[in-house]
Design a protein around this motif. Structure first.
Motif, mmCIF file in Angstrom:
data_model
loop_
_atom_site.group_PDB
_atom_site.id
_atom_site.type_symbol
_atom_site.label_atom_id
_atom_site.label_comp_id
_atom_site.label_asym_id
_atom_site.label_seq_id
_atom_site.Cartn_x
_atom_site.Cartn_y
_atom_site.Cartn_z
ATOM 1 N N THR A 8 0.814 -1.203 0.000
ATOM 2 C CA THR A 8 0.000 0.000 0.000
ATOM 3 C C THR A 8 0.855 1.265 0.000
ATOM 4 O OG1 THR A 8 -1.620 -1.220 1.291
ATOM 5 C CG2 THR A 8 -1.929 1.141 1.150
ATOM 6 N N GLN B 71 -2.664 7.685 1.978
ATOM 7 C CA GLN B 71 -2.788 6.250 2.204
ATOM 8 C C GLN B 71 -4.236 5.833 2.497
ATOM 9 O OE1 GLN B 71 0.587 4.672 4.076
ATOM 10 N NE2 GLN B 71 -0.221 2.604 4.219
ATOM 11 N N THR C 176 -6.164 3.048 0.323
ATOM 12 C CA THR C 176 -6.763 1.893 0.993
ATOM 13 C C THR C 176 -8.242 1.760 0.634
ATOM 14 O OG1 THR C 176 -5.177 2.072 2.798
ATOM 15 C CG2 THR C 176 -7.197 0.841 3.256
#
Length: 125
Positions: A60, A71, A75
Motif C-alpha cells: 500500500t 494512504q 486503501t
C-alpha cells in the motif's frame, strides 16, 4: 505465504458457462457493479501499477507514493477493487501486499470479447 481470496466477486464468474450464455439479471447486476468499480481513474491506475510491480505485487505505501494520494484514499480504492474481485491481498506483519486477481480481470475480458480464447488457453500462458 498465504493468499487471501476475494469475497463473492466478479472473479467467481471467471471461465464459467455464464459468460458463454445470456446473462440473467443477477449476473448482469454483479458484472455492472464490477464495471462501476473499474470506472474510476485512480482504480485503473492502481491496477496498472500493481500489475507492473516487481513480482506482480506491491504494498500500500508504495502505491500511495506513486499516485500522490493519501494512504487512506489508496486503501479505500484498494478495498473496492478487492471486494469486486480485481485484486488479492495478503498481510505480512504491518504491510498489506496486493496483486492482481487474474480471474476477475479475465471475466471482464471474456465479457467484452467472448470470441477471444481464455487467457489460460492462449500459447505462452
Amino acid at each position: 505465504m498465504s493468499q487471501v481470496v476475494p469475497r463473492q466477486a466478479v472473479a467467481d464468474l471467471c471461465c464459467s458457462p455464464v459468460l458463454q450464455a445470456e446473462l440473467n439479471a443477477d449476473e448482469a447486476q454483479q458484472l455492472a457493479r464490477a464495471l462501476k468499480v473499474l470506472a474510476d481513474p485512480a482504480r485503473l491506475r492502481l491496477l496498472s501499477l500493481i500489475r507492473r510491480a516487481d513480482g506482480g505485487r506491491t504494498a500500500t505505501v508504495d502505491l500511495s507514493d506513486r499516485l500522490g494520494l493519501t494512504q487512506p484514499t489508496i486503501t479505500h480504492h484498494l478495498g473496492a477493487l478487492y471486494d469486486a474481485g480485481f485484486v488479492c491481498r495478503e498481510r505480512q506483519g504491518r504491510q498489506t501486499w496486493y496483486s492482481v486477481n487474474t480471474d476477475g480481470v479475465e471475466t471482464i475480458r471474456q465479457l467484452l470479447d467472448p470470441e477471444l480464447p481464455a487467457a489460460s488457453d492462449e500459447p505462452g500462458s
